[in-house]
Design a protein around this motif. Structure first.
Motif, PDB file in Angstrom:
ATOM      1  N   GLU A 223       0.205   9.630   1.499  1.00 39.45           N
ATOM      2  CA  GLU A 223      -0.695  10.488   2.271  1.00 39.45           C
ATOM      3  C   GLU A 223      -0.046  11.000   3.556  1.00 39.45           C
ATOM      4  OE1 GLU A 223      -3.577  11.840   1.553  1.00 39.45           O
ATOM      5  OE2 GLU A 223      -3.254  10.992  -0.456  1.00 39.45           O
TER       6      GLU A 223
ATOM      7  N   GLU B  83       0.094   4.150  -1.029  1.00 33.63           N
ATOM      8  CA  GLU B  83      -0.700   5.342  -0.778  1.00 33.63           C
ATOM      9  C   GLU B  83      -0.605   5.800   0.683  1.00 33.63           C
ATOM     10  OE1 GLU B  83      -2.301   7.403  -2.688  1.00 33.63           O
ATOM     11  OE2 GLU B  83      -1.583   6.293  -4.461  1.00 33.63           O
ATOM     12  N   GLN B  84      -0.429   4.868   1.571  1.00 35.67           N
ATOM     13  CA  GLN B  84      -0.337   5.236   2.981  1.00 35.67           C
ATOM     14  C   GLN B  84       0.883   6.120   3.232  1.00 35.67           C
ATOM     15  OE1 GLN B  84      -0.346   1.858   5.594  1.00 35.67           O
ATOM     16  NE2 GLN B  84      -0.232   3.095   7.465  1.00 35.67           N
TER      17      GLN B  84
ATOM     18  N   ASN C 126       0.833  -1.198   0.000  1.00 34.43           N
ATOM     19  CA  ASN C 126       0.000   0.000   0.000  1.00 34.43           C
ATOM     20  C   ASN C 126       0.868   1.249   0.000  1.00 34.43           C
ATOM     21  OD1 ASN C 126      -2.062   1.851   0.181  1.00 34.43           O
ATOM     22  ND2 ASN C 126      -2.504   1.461   2.357  1.00 34.43           N
TER      23      ASN C 126
ATOM     24  N   ILE D  38       7.046   9.652  -6.281  1.00 33.80           N
ATOM     25  CA  ILE D  38       5.887   8.828  -6.664  1.00 33.80           C
ATOM     26  C   ILE D  38       6.104   8.221  -8.045  1.00 33.80           C
ATOM     27  CG2 ILE D  38       3.434   8.938  -7.211  1.00 33.80           C
ATOM     28  CD1 ILE D  38       3.150  11.043  -5.014  1.00 33.80           C
TER      29      ILE D  38
END
Length: 468
Positions: free
Chosen positions: A390, A386-387, A384, A429
């Motif tokens: 964020e 995205e964790q 994951n 990213i």
């Protein structure tokens, strides 16, 4: 001046200074007494008859003025004697104070006080001789003392008394000026005996503690040597301040006390120190064995990293298994040396060796843990990402809100690094795209972005705190 308060008092007044005395009238010689006896009472009565009509004895025949002058001269003599005794007593008392200062204080002010007192002593000798000469020059008990002679005696004795009083005033002013020096000297003298006694008691306590440690089977050779080195210092303390000086004796007593208390404290702690070293030997040996087992598990972790991630994610960990094994072996050798030092009761050596073992095992623990931590973090971001993204974006937005608080436009010093942090995150990213993402590079970049943002936030808060 080298005299000390313990030396006997030696008056500054020379031997020539002596106290005045009244001469005694001599009795008539034996022949004259016999003649008077033979002449008989009638003849004596005839001799006494004119005197009776004259109204008194021989002195009254010369008139009352001579007797008045004699009385005034005698009063002047008594006043001069009182002034002489007062000056002599004050000088004796002040000499004790000056000797006390000289024995304690070696400062220029103290040396100057001694010199000034010696000069005063010479002045006192001068006026004392003047007084004694005046007394010796005039016999006020003479039957035929004339009025002019009594007047001269009164004048000389009055002048002597005046000079004695003037020097006494100089002596009093000098005594007043000695106040600070004398107070300091008396303070040091008051400290001397307790300081020496504390040193003796500290040495005795250190010796007792050393005996107790030896009874427990602890040699404490280094402490015994330190205590033996204080023996000559104790000898000098026993010789006293009269030989070595008060300031030096005080400093020596304080130094002996500190060193003896240090020896005592270490001797009392020896059993505890030995038990602590024994405990550390066991604990570090257990930890070394556990690290040996953990280091054997690093290779399987590296195999999984090589199989699932790109080389950039694990190549800096290649040396961990070999380095961990060598570090553990080196720690075990140092442990053996520490055990030998402990058996020989070389406590400082044992302590130093155990500190080295601990440092080796800490470094090995970090290296072994790094492999497992790396695999865990890579697994989490692969599952994951995205964790992590964020988390980093939240830190940037929070810093941006703080930078804009109370402002219409952000300060360029804050806005520039925050804008760069946003761009850096976007570039990180993009590294996740493609067939073989570099997850480790992504993690190090996001961590670097958060460090930069944290520095900006700390700077803003520090500036605003200083403004308030």
């Amino acid at each position: 001046m080298t005299a000390t308060p313990s030396q006997p008092y030696s008056p500054m007044v020379p031997r020539a200074r002596r106290l005045p005395h009244r001469s005694r009238r001599r009795r008539p010689p034996g022949a004259l007494r016999d003649t008077l006896t033979l002449v008989g009472l009638p003849f004596l009565a005839a001799l006494a008859l004119p005197a009776a009509f004259a109204g008194g004895g021989t002195r009254r025949w010369f008139g009352g003025r001579a007797e008045s002058q004699r009385a005034e001269a005698q009063a002047a003599k008594d006043d001069a004697a009182a002034a002489f005794y007062e000056l002599d007593t004050a000088q004796r008392d002040l000499r004790i104070s000056v000797e006390t200062i000289a024995a304690v204080d070696a400062s220029p002010a103290a040396r100057r006080a001694v010199t000034d007192f010696e000069a005063l002593g010479r002045r006192i000798d001068e006026v004392s001789h003047q007084y004694i000469d005046a007394v010796d020059a005039h016999d006020l008990d003479r039957d035929d003392l004339e009025a002019s002679a009594a007047s001269r005696a009164r004048g000389d004795l009055t002048a002597a008394r005046t000079e004695l009083g003037r020097v006494k005033q100089e002596l009093d002013r000098f005594a007043e000026g000695l106040g600070p020096l004398l107070g300091k000297a008396e303070t040091q003298l008051a400290r001397l005996a307790p300081a020496v006694e504390r040193a003796r008691q500290a040495l005795l306590a250190a010796s007792d503690a050393l005996d107790t440690a030896r009874e427990a089977g602890l040699r404490a050779d280094d402490l015994a040597a330190r205590l033996a080195a204080l023996g000559p210092e104790l000898t000098r303390l026993n010789q006293g301040a009269g030989r070595h000086g008060v300031p030096e004796t005080l400093e020596r007593a304080e130094r002996v006390t500190r060193e003896a208390e240090s020896v005592r404290a270490e001797a009392e702690r020896l059993p505890e120190r030995a038990a602590e070293i024994d405990h550390r030997l066991v604990s570090l040996r257990t930890r070394a064995q556990a690290l040996t087992t953990r280091s054997e598990q690093v290779e399987p972790v590296l195999s999984e990293l090589r199989r699932r991630f790109t080389a950039a994610c694990w190549q800096d960990l290649q040396h961990v298994p070999d380095q961990a094994g060598e570090s553990v072996r080196q720690a075990e050798r140092k442990l053996a040396e520490a055990r030998t030092a402990r058996d020989e009761q070389r406590w400082p050596d044992a302590t130093a060796l155990l500190s080295t073992v601990r440092a080796l095992l800490n470094a090995t623990d970090e290296a072994v843990s790094a492999a497992g931590d790396r695999l865990g973090r890579l697994n989490a971001v692969q599952k994951n990402p995205e964790q992590e993204i964020e988390r980093t974006r939240f830190a940037i937005r929070d810093a941006q809100r703080l930078a804009m608080a109370g402002r219409n436009t952000p300060d360029p010093r804050h806005a520039r690094p925050l804008d760069e942090a946003v761009a850096r995150l976007e570039r990180a990213i993009t590294t996740l795209e493609g067939r073989h993402p570099d997850y480790w590079h992504f993690l190090t970049e996001t961590e670097g972005v958060r460090h930069t943002v944290a520095d900006v936030v700390a700077g803003i808060r520090e500036e605003r705190g200083a403004g308030h």
